[in-house]
Design a protein around this motif. Structure first.
Motif, short mmCIF file in Angstrom:
data_model
loop_
_atom_site.label_atom_id
_atom_site.label_comp_id
_atom_site.label_asym_id
_atom_site.label_seq_id
_atom_site.Cartn_x
_atom_site.Cartn_y
_atom_site.Cartn_z
N LYS A 33 -17.36 -69.87 -24.30
CA LYS A 33 -18.80 -69.79 -24.58
C LYS A 33 -19.20 -68.36 -24.92
O LYS A 33 -19.98 -68.14 -25.85
N TYR A 83 -10.42 -74.31 -15.60
CA TYR A 83 -11.16 -74.92 -16.70
C TYR A 83 -12.51 -74.23 -16.88
O TYR A 83 -12.90 -73.89 -17.99
N GLU A 84 -13.24 -74.04 -15.79
CA GLU A 84 -14.57 -73.42 -15.88
C GLU A 84 -14.47 -71.98 -16.37
O GLU A 84 -15.30 -71.53 -17.15
N SER A 85 -13.45 -71.27 -15.92
CA SER A 85 -13.24 -69.89 -16.37
C SER A 85 -12.94 -69.86 -17.86
O SER A 85 -13.49 -69.04 -18.60
N LYS A 107 -10.01 -77.04 -11.76
CA LYS A 107 -11.43 -76.96 -12.13
C LYS A 107 -11.85 -75.51 -12.32
O LYS A 107 -12.55 -75.18 -13.28
N GLU A 108 -11.43 -74.62 -11.42
CA GLU A 108 -11.75 -73.19 -11.56
C GLU A 108 -11.19 -72.65 -12.87
O GLU A 108 -11.87 -71.92 -13.58
N LEU A 158 -13.70 -72.15 -20.07
CA LEU A 158 -14.90 -72.59 -20.77
C LEU A 158 -15.92 -71.46 -20.87
O LEU A 158 -16.53 -71.25 -21.93
N ALA A 159 -16.10 -70.70 -19.80
CA ALA A 159 -17.03 -69.57 -19.83
C ALA A 159 -16.58 -68.53 -20.84
O ALA A 159 -17.40 -67.98 -21.59
#
Length: 122
Positions: free
Chosen positions: A65, A57-59, A54-55, A61-62
């Motif tokens: 973006k 993926y979020e990294s 999850k970390e 994704l950020a």
């Protein structure tokens, strides 16, 4: 889409998929054992693997973006520059049309007949 964004997406998704498969394989292997303590430990391992995935993926994704925001801003700057250039060109065309009209008036006042040229516009 920019190639760096595509690469980031592919790398991000492959990392997430890899982490998920690893976590899932570890879960299946541990589930075969019947000892409840091992199951609890396995769940903790799985939760940790999920958290890391999850970390990641979020990294990713950020980062994507941020890249999209940067590209959108760059595109807007280019649009603004083109609008300025179009304005300049329109003013030049208008000036040339006024000059040609003035020349036509001068030719007519001099008693000459202006030359008629077919219009090439569609």
């Amino acid at each position: 889409m920019d190639s760096s964004v595509v690469v980031a997406i592919v790398v991000g998704l492959s990392g997430i998929v890899g982490a998920w498969f690893s976590a899932r394989a570890a879960t299946k292997a541990a589930m075969r054992k019947t000892d409840s303590e091992e199951r609890v430990a396995l769940q903790q391992i799985e939760a940790g693997a999920f958290g890391r995935a999850k970390e990641f993926y979020e990294s990713t994704l950020a980062g994507m973006k941020a890249e999209l925001t940067r590209q959108a801003q760059q595109m807007q700057r280019e649009i603004d520059q083109q609008a300025v250039q179009i304005g300049r060109l329109q003013r030049k065309v208008n000036r040339q049309e006024r000059i040609i009209s003035a020349w036509g008036d001068q030719i007519t006042r001099a008693g000459l007949v202006p030359v008629s040229v077919p219009d090439d516009s569609p």
